[in-house]
Design a protein around this motif. Structure first.
Motif, PDB file in Angstrom:
ATOM      1  N   ALA A 109       0.832  -1.208   0.000  1.00  0.00           N
ATOM      2  CA  ALA A 109       0.000   0.000   0.000  1.00  0.00           C
ATOM      3  C   ALA A 109       0.862   1.252   0.000  1.00  0.00           C
ATOM      4  N   HIS A 110       1.955   1.222   0.743  1.00  0.00           N
ATOM      5  CA  HIS A 110       2.837   2.389   0.795  1.00  0.00           C
ATOM      6  C   HIS A 110       3.417   2.699  -0.584  1.00  0.00           C
ATOM      7  N   GLU A 111       3.833   1.676  -1.313  1.00  0.00           N
ATOM      8  CA  GLU A 111       4.368   1.884  -2.662  1.00  0.00           C
ATOM      9  C   GLU A 111       3.299   2.473  -3.584  1.00  0.00           C
ATOM     10  N   GLN A 124       6.453  12.201  -9.493  1.00  0.00           N
ATOM     11  CA  GLN A 124       6.532  10.783  -9.824  1.00  0.00           C
ATOM     12  C   GLN A 124       7.986  10.369 -10.082  1.00  0.00           C
ATOM     13  N   GLY A 125       8.423   9.295  -9.420  1.00  0.00           N
ATOM     14  CA  GLY A 125       9.790   8.816  -9.577  1.00  0.00           C
ATOM     15  C   GLY A 125      10.793   9.536  -8.701  1.00  0.00           C
ATOM     16  N   LYS A 126      10.334  10.523  -7.927  1.00  0.00           N
ATOM     17  CA  LYS A 126      11.220  11.281  -7.046  1.00  0.00           C
ATOM     18  C   LYS A 126      10.716  11.167  -5.603  1.00  0.00           C
ATOM     19  N   ALA A 127      11.532  11.627  -4.660  1.00  0.00           N
ATOM     20  CA  ALA A 127      11.119  11.643  -3.259  1.00  0.00           C
ATOM     21  C   ALA A 127       9.975  12.638  -3.076  1.00  0.00           C
ATOM     22  N   LEU A 128       8.956  12.227  -2.357  1.00  0.00           N
ATOM     23  CA  LEU A 128       7.797  13.088  -2.127  1.00  0.00           C
ATOM     24  C   LEU A 128       8.150  14.237  -1.184  1.00  0.00           C
ATOM     25  N   PRO A 129       7.413  15.360  -1.267  1.00  0.00           N
ATOM     26  CA  PRO A 129       7.572  16.429  -0.272  1.00  0.00           C
ATOM     27  C   PRO A 129       7.168  15.913   1.109  1.00  0.00           C
ATOM     28  N   PRO A 130       7.504  16.618   2.180  1.00  0.00           N
ATOM     29  CA  PRO A 130       7.278  16.115   3.546  1.00  0.00           C
ATOM     30  C   PRO A 130       5.840  15.700   3.858  1.00  0.00           C
ATOM     31  N   VAL A 131       4.861  16.550   3.548  1.00  0.00           N
ATOM     32  CA  VAL A 131       3.472  16.238   3.915  1.00  0.00           C
ATOM     33  C   VAL A 131       2.949  14.999   3.183  1.00  0.00           C
ATOM     34  N   PRO A 132       3.077  14.909   1.858  1.00  0.00           N
ATOM     35  CA  PRO A 132       2.653  13.678   1.177  1.00  0.00           C
ATOM     36  C   PRO A 132       3.450  12.453   1.633  1.00  0.00           C
ATOM     37  N   ARG A 133       4.707  12.650   1.999  1.00  0.00           N
ATOM     38  CA  ARG A 133       5.537  11.547   2.490  1.00  0.00           C
ATOM     39  C   ARG A 133       4.956  10.992   3.798  1.00  0.00           C
ATOM     40  N   LEU A 134       4.530  11.895   4.678  1.00  0.00           N
ATOM     41  CA  LEU A 134       3.900  11.489   5.939  1.00  0.00           C
ATOM     42  C   LEU A 134       2.538  10.851   5.686  1.00  0.00           C
ATOM     43  N   LEU A 135       1.795  11.413   4.753  1.00  0.00           N
ATOM     44  CA  LEU A 135       0.456  10.920   4.429  1.00  0.00           C
ATOM     45  C   LEU A 135       0.507   9.514   3.836  1.00  0.00           C
ATOM     46  N   LEU A 139      -1.524   6.388   5.517  1.00  0.00           N
ATOM     47  CA  LEU A 139      -2.542   5.672   4.737  1.00  0.00           C
ATOM     48  C   LEU A 139      -2.196   4.194   4.592  1.00  0.00           C
ATOM     49  N   ALA A 140      -0.918   3.900   4.415  1.00  0.00           N
ATOM     50  CA  ALA A 140      -0.491   2.502   4.286  1.00  0.00           C
ATOM     51  C   ALA A 140      -0.769   1.723   5.561  1.00  0.00           C
ATOM     52  N   GLY A 141      -0.417   2.300   6.699  1.00  0.00           N
ATOM     53  CA  GLY A 141      -0.676   1.639   7.978  1.00  0.00           C
ATOM     54  C   GLY A 141      -2.158   1.467   8.243  1.00  0.00           C
ATOM     55  N   THR A 142      -2.945   2.486   7.920  1.00  0.00           N
ATOM     56  CA  THR A 142      -4.396   2.422   8.113  1.00  0.00           C
ATOM     57  C   THR A 142      -5.010   1.330   7.250  1.00  0.00           C
ATOM     58  N   THR A 143      -4.582   1.244   5.999  1.00  0.00           N
ATOM     59  CA  THR A 143      -5.096   0.217   5.087  1.00  0.00           C
ATOM     60  C   THR A 143      -4.811  -1.183   5.617  1.00  0.00           C
ATOM     61  N   ALA A 144      -3.583  -1.419   6.046  1.00  0.00           N
ATOM     62  CA  ALA A 144      -3.205  -2.739   6.553  1.00  0.00           C
ATOM     63  C   ALA A 144      -3.956  -3.075   7.840  1.00  0.00           C
ATOM     64  N   ALA A 145      -4.120  -2.094   8.731  1.00  0.00           N
ATOM     65  CA  ALA A 145      -4.809  -2.334  10.002  1.00  0.00           C
ATOM     66  C   ALA A 145      -6.284  -2.648   9.782  1.00  0.00           C
ATOM     67  N   MET A 146      -6.924  -1.949   8.860  1.00  0.00           N
ATOM     68  CA  MET A 146      -8.341  -2.177   8.591  1.00  0.00           C
ATOM     69  C   MET A 146      -8.590  -3.593   8.083  1.00  0.00           C
ATOM     70  N   LEU A 202       4.971   8.305  10.826  1.00  0.00           N
ATOM     71  CA  LEU A 202       6.299   8.751  11.241  1.00  0.00           C
ATOM     72  C   LEU A 202       7.392   7.747  10.886  1.00  0.00           C
ATOM     73  N   SER A 203       7.075   6.452  10.941  1.00  0.00           N
ATOM     74  CA  SER A 203       8.070   5.430  10.607  1.00  0.00           C
ATOM     75  C   SER A 203       8.488   5.536   9.137  1.00  0.00           C
ATOM     76  N   PHE A 204       7.500   5.504   8.236  1.00  0.00           N
ATOM     77  CA  PHE A 204       7.814   5.614   6.812  1.00  0.00           C
ATOM     78  C   PHE A 204       8.409   6.978   6.480  1.00  0.00           C
ATOM     79  N   PHE A 205       7.858   8.030   7.101  1.00  0.00           N
ATOM     80  CA  PHE A 205       8.371   9.381   6.861  1.00  0.00           C
ATOM     81  C   PHE A 205       9.846   9.486   7.258  1.00  0.00           C
ATOM     82  N   THR A 206      10.180   8.991   8.443  1.00  0.00           N
ATOM     83  CA  THR A 206      11.565   9.067   8.922  1.00  0.00           C
ATOM     84  C   THR A 206      12.502   8.268   8.035  1.00  0.00           C
TER      85      THR A 206
END
Length: 323
Positions: A109-111, A124-135, A139-146, A202-206
């Protein structure tokens, strides 16, 4: 219009209502490539989760809730002397039932969220800005937990009940559904999501941020394995510290049915824990030991996922060149 053009026009005009034009080869190739990317992410995530959880299975944090640090190590040593080395991994296979699908879905989901947000923000193909990187991480963690939460609920229930109460995981599902209702499988879901959002985010963002900083300072787009491990450990430390109190609340609500407590809400559960045990002893119980286990597990999972992705891509490139 020439005859070829008229022929094409007549052919398109002659299509019946149920017919569709064949998709261009490039579109089919793109769809196949995207499907393969998803499969690679699922496989890599599943393997990463299994390796990380197996590596920390004998950790003394498992016994923290029932004894102190010294006694935890003594218990592990006595278990080793009595039942052998592999007894330290007893119950690990049951844990894998939850960990493998959770890790597979979360990393995949994170990918996908990175790709979608990258297209939306033009990165696309580059590192995301901070806010989308955190988002993307949240979202990936929420999807997996649900998707996998009932498995976590079952694991928590099995951990605090006598062995004879439930014969296997399926038996837990059946008894809980019959005796307490299907909604019980999602008891504690809200604090879980509230904890997952900062933890996964925070884990993926860091981790992604540290890799970006590393690439900018070293000129190497691919960190060494030990660097990935260190970045992941930092990510796990930060994510776990931020979400730990909600994780305690989640566990208490999940096991309320067999421990004699009645927890009705997140705030009520947190209030009861603080009143009975205090803030530090209650909401942060075991955090110091989790600082040993958590960063190691997260570091191993991030490193393993990245290395598996690289390995699978090399296999695919080798397969193409061999044709």
């Amino acid at each position: 219009m020439d005859q070829v053009g008229m022929g094409n026009a007549e052919h398109q005009g002659a299509l019946t209502k149920g017919e569709v034009l064949p998709r261009p080869a490039s579109s089919q190739s793109e769809g196949f490539k995207q499907g393969r990317t998803v499969l690679n992410s699922l496989l890599s995530g599943a393997f990463a989760g299994a390796v990380a959880k197996t590596a920390v299975a004998p950790n003394p944090v498992l016994f923290w809730d029932v004894c102190g640090l010294q006694e935890a190590y003594r218990l592990i040593y006595r278990t080793y002397l009595k039942d052998g080395f592999f007894s330290l991994w007893r119950g690990n296979s049951a844990t894998m039932v939850r960990v493998i699908p959770y890790a597979a879905i979360q990393f995949c989901a994170h990918e996908q969220y990175k790709r979608i947000l990258g297209q939306y923000y033009g990165f696309q193909g580059k590192a995301l800005p901070p806010v989308p990187r955190l988002l993307a991480g949240s979202l990936a963690g929420t999807t997996a937990a649900m998707i996998t939460y009932p498995l976590d609920m079952v694991r928590a229930r099995m951990a605090v009940t006598p062995k004879e109460m439930y014969s296997n995981i399926l038996h837990v599902f059946v008894r809980i559904s019959r005796e307490e209702g299907l909604q019980t499988l999602y008891r504690g879901f809200t604090p879980t999501i509230l904890g997952v959002v900062p933890y996964a985010g925070l884990s993926f963002f860091t981790y992604e941020t540290l890799k970006k900083i590393h690439a900018e300072h070293t000129g190497r787009s691919h960190p060494f394995s030990y660097e990935r491990l260190a970045f992941g450990a930092c990510a796990g430390l930060i994510g776990q510290s931020a979400s730990y109190p909600l994780d305690v609340v989640r566990r208490r609500m999940q096991t309320a049915g067999v421990t004699g407590h009645t927890y009705g809400s997140i705030s009520g559960t947190m209030r009861d824990i603080v009143r009975e045990e205090g803030v530090i002893r209650g909401l942060y119980k075991g955090l110091s030991m989790n600082w040993v286990k958590g960063p190691i597990a997260v570091g191993i999972s991030f490193m393993t996922f990245d290395l598996m992705q690289i390995l699978l891509r090399k296999f695919q490139q080798f397969g193409h060149s061999a044709r």
